[in-house]
Design an enzyme around this catalytic site. Sequence first.
Site, PDB file in Angstrom:
ATOM      1  N   SER A 330     -13.885   7.327 -28.525  1.00 45.62           N
ATOM      2  CA  SER A 330     -12.869   8.289 -28.101  1.00 45.62           C
ATOM      3  C   SER A 330     -11.437   7.816 -28.267  1.00 45.62           C
ATOM      4  O   SER A 330     -10.509   8.616 -28.126  1.00 45.62           O
ATOM      5  CB  SER A 330     -13.082   8.641 -26.628  1.00 45.62           C
ATOM      6  OG  SER A 330     -14.405   9.076 -26.450  1.00 45.62           O
ATOM      7  N   ASP A 354     -16.427  24.805 -22.875  1.00 42.99           N
ATOM      8  CA  ASP A 354     -17.332  23.679 -23.122  1.00 42.99           C
ATOM      9  C   ASP A 354     -18.563  23.777 -22.232  1.00 42.99           C
ATOM     10  O   ASP A 354     -18.459  23.586 -21.021  1.00 42.99           O
ATOM     11  CB  ASP A 354     -16.580  22.364 -22.847  1.00 42.99           C
ATOM     12  CG  ASP A 354     -17.517  21.169 -22.818  1.00 42.99           C
ATOM     13  OD1 ASP A 354     -18.569  21.207 -23.496  1.00 42.99           O
ATOM     14  OD2 ASP A 354     -17.188  20.188 -22.105  1.00 42.99           O
ATOM     15  N   ASP A 369     -21.837  16.370 -25.110  1.00 43.12           N
ATOM     16  CA  ASP A 369     -20.651  15.799 -24.494  1.00 43.12           C
ATOM     17  C   ASP A 369     -21.137  14.721 -23.530  1.00 43.12           C
ATOM     18  O   ASP A 369     -22.299  14.700 -23.140  1.00 43.12           O
ATOM     19  CB  ASP A 369     -19.885  16.876 -23.729  1.00 43.12           C
ATOM     20  CG  ASP A 369     -18.521  16.374 -23.286  1.00 43.12           C
ATOM     21  OD1 ASP A 369     -17.586  16.479 -24.090  1.00 43.12           O
ATOM     22  OD2 ASP A 369     -18.411  15.841 -22.155  1.00 43.12           O
ATOM     23  N   HIS A 375     -17.028  20.668 -19.404  1.00 42.27           N
ATOM     24  CA  HIS A 375     -15.733  20.591 -18.723  1.00 42.27           C
ATOM     25  C   HIS A 375     -15.119  21.962 -18.493  1.00 42.27           C
ATOM     26  O   HIS A 375     -13.971  22.052 -18.086  1.00 42.27           O
ATOM     27  CB  HIS A 375     -14.754  19.764 -19.553  1.00 42.27           C
ATOM     28  CG  HIS A 375     -15.185  18.351 -19.759  1.00 42.27           C
ATOM     29  ND1 HIS A 375     -14.772  17.316 -18.970  1.00 42.27           N
ATOM     30  CD2 HIS A 375     -16.031  17.795 -20.664  1.00 42.27           C
ATOM     31  CE1 HIS A 375     -15.311  16.181 -19.385  1.00 42.27           C
ATOM     32  NE2 HIS A 375     -16.096  16.459 -20.413  1.00 42.27           N
TER      33      HIS A 375
END
Lengths: 635, 378
Positions: A330, A354, A369, A375
Amino acid sequence: MPWSKMDTQRQEVSQFRARLWWALLLIVIVFVGLVSRLVYLQVWQYERYATESDDNRQQLQAIAPTRGLIYDTNGALLAGNRASHSLTLVPEQLIGGRRGIDNVLAELAQVVSIDQNDVKRFNRRLNQPRRPHSPVALRFQLNPTEIAQITVNQHRLPGVRIVPELVRFYPLDKGFVHALGYVGRINDRELAKLDSANYSATHHVGKLGVERFYETELHGNVGYQTVETNARGRVLQVLDRFEPVPGKDITLFLDAQLQQTAAKLLEGKRGAIVAIDPKTGGVLAMASAPSYGANQFVTGISNANYQALRGSDDLPLFNRALRGRYPPASTVKPVMAIAGMDSGIISRKYSLWDPGYYQLTEGGRLYRDWKEGGHGRVDMHKSIVESVDTYYYAIAHIMGNDPMTKYLAQFGLGQVTIADQPEATKAVLPTQQWKRINRSASWFPGDSLNLGIGQGFLSATPTQLATMAMVLANKGKWHQIRMIKAIDDQPVEKVSDIGRNDPKQPSDVALERSSDWNKIHSAMIDVMHGKKGTGRRSGAESSYKMAGKTGTAQVLGIKQDSTYDAATIAERFRDHGLYIGWAPAKDPVIAIAVIIENGGGGSSAAAPLARKLFDLSILGAQSKAKAKEGAQNDG
Amino acid sequence: MADFQRWAPDAQKHLKQGPGLWVKLRLDPFLLVLLLAIMSFGLLVLYSGSGSSEAAVQKQLIRYGLALLGMVIITQINLRNVQRWIPLFYIIGLLLLLAVLLFGVGAKGAQRWLEIPGLPRFQPSEVMKLLVPLTLSWYLSSRPRPPHLIHVLVAVVLVTLPVLLIAKQPDLGTALLIGSSGAFVIFFAGLLWRYLIAAIAIGAAGLPLLWTGMREYQKQRVITFLDPESDPLGAGWNIIQSKIAIGSGGIDGKGWLQGTQSHLDFLPETHTDFIVAVLAEEFGLMGVCLLLTLYFLVLIRGLMIAGAATHPFDRMLAASLTLTFFVYVAVNIGMVTGLLPVVGVPLPLVSYGGTAAVTLMASLGILMSIHARRPQRT
């Protein structure tokens, strides 16, 4: 044939013959010259040369230059020289000459300890090309007792000598070896490459790192003296002397305190920390763990110790900071966001819902994810703060491979941008062409998705990640990444200042809208200080603002529909924790990359280490400045 | 006719006998005997200089055999008849030199060899030693003599191209030999003295200009090159040791295989460029003078052959090859005795090494071929 033509021909022949006479004259003159020279040498100077040839009492001895010192940015000594005594033999002067070597070795063994390895290495050195009457080393680092014992017996052992020399010494040793490298004894392969005249008295050469890159500057130039010796080789008189030119001293950007702290923070772990000064590109710290002591390599490491280092599963000899290739995970998301916005492919207001996964096609493979359940609604800011994978799967899918690799390259991935660490590797920035050549397969959309979250084929070294952090912190401004700050007090901006080749470096990253930098910066600040920021625990309770991005790299591909549980997977398959960032957020003085192998998540394993180093370099510097101010006020 | 025969009774005898064996073989017995003498003497010294290595002597013998064979083959060719191929070969030679710079192999920082799959490794610069004088002789012999300025300039370019390419390898010794072989052809083509003097004057005037234009490290290199003894551990070492070897040889030498300098490894490269130091140490001044006499006779013979040749091509070629042979001898002995800076020039027909021997013998073969085709005085 007309007479006139024959006439000119005849004239030409006679002219040619005249020139042959001139040539003969030249030949005779030169031959007379050569013979006179020979008469001069062989008759006139015969006595002199006969004497010189007979006893060869006049010897030319090379004098090694003193190796340049290496200092940290504040002038602390990182690499110095200390005296060491070695035991050497001059084979031509031994009793019985070269054939007497075995006897002499046997006699010496009664006086000092000499093991099989010493003898083996001695024989190897003996068989290297060398000048007659030059000493061959047998043992190094004699202790005072050994020196005394040899000295007492020296009258019986002509040709045996104790030679004092200066050898490299690293006062701070262990935590610094991956930044500095080390010197070691010259081996056969190096001997063939080095300038044999300049190294005729030198026994050590830079093997790795800064010591290797700046070998020319640190080494200096050899000196020599003509000496008259007695039959035993003892110097009676120095006839003339030409002083060696000592090597140049080098100052690095490295901050000894920061480096030591970084090394300490990594103790017991496997990983690396690289810190760069964003204002100059100078490397402030470069630590790789586990590490090893450099001093043992200078005088020759014992075989057992070396095998232990080589055999260790933790690879202490491996320089993770320069050569470790990790999926950046990330930590690349800020660059991906820039790629999307600046290329114009993704709207600056782009957002998505999401659900906790992303699918290329309905009913296809689930790209997960990290947070089960997702999220919710995610925009660019939130995608960085909370590190939302789904968002990047989506924009990677839309963008495709090319814009992503193009922007990653502008931030230094896939290339070596550090100027003076010869071991640095460029890792992998995968393009379609790269995959075709190296994996014999074409590029799939899934590959783009993995690239979007910094996984898949993409890999980067900690040095590259710290460089990426620097360029982010500088809003696109590049500096040459380098260890060197000054040489003999002359500042070095680029290695080309001292005649080396600059590495190829991307030009400054210029965005269509420079306000995009602020968007990224504010998101990266919220990573550290926002309510939901992944790095909030490391950013808490600080007197200054910092910016950063955490990353968690999967070591093992997690199978579909299996739940992820770090504890059940063997330690070696745990995630790598990563962090990049800089501080202070507005006027950065340090940009950093931290990688902890199998440390688990980046926010828990890597970010706290960075915070400690931020504190040290900012608060440490502030308190120092304050102290200085106070002192001035007092004065 | 009868009158003539009365005045020259031998002439008829000669006609009856027909051409002798040597003429048939197109070999020149004088040159052949001289070079066999030099080679035998050389092998003797080589045995000592190589540390009594029979293998080295054997290898050199085989090379000499092959080189002699090559020489005999070349003498059978009338170069004047194949003149038109010369420019083609010259261009191929230049391309090969370029190839050396691009893909050549070598040791110690010098790129001199070319490895073409299926062919033995070779040095294109060696071939150029013959091609440059051949090309210039071809070019200038078909132009008016004394040559016009424009032809001289073209000739200078023809020499300078290969010389620069070879100097870049770097191989200064060969560059020097080739440069001088070209200069000799131009000289023997009848270059007007005023051009010659002007060239020397320009060269002398240009030197200081070049010097001031050089950078500090370049100047330093030139200084060590000209005065190697200022660098006694590097370039100077060889010179200091070879001077000791030569000087300590005295008038009659230390005796064969008795040289201390060469046998105790003080002297480097004893069997290649510095072999004359071994000779001087072991055979003394008398030994070197003997060798110099043999060389001198070779040169005299070469000049005689040039003088007897009638065709301008033959004349220039023969004279240039002879003078180049002279440059070999002068530069090698000059450098080993410390008169000249050290450049890699072998001692002809004595130094160990195959390629140089082949080119030298080939050039002697050309001389013999020219001699065999001189007009017979009958």
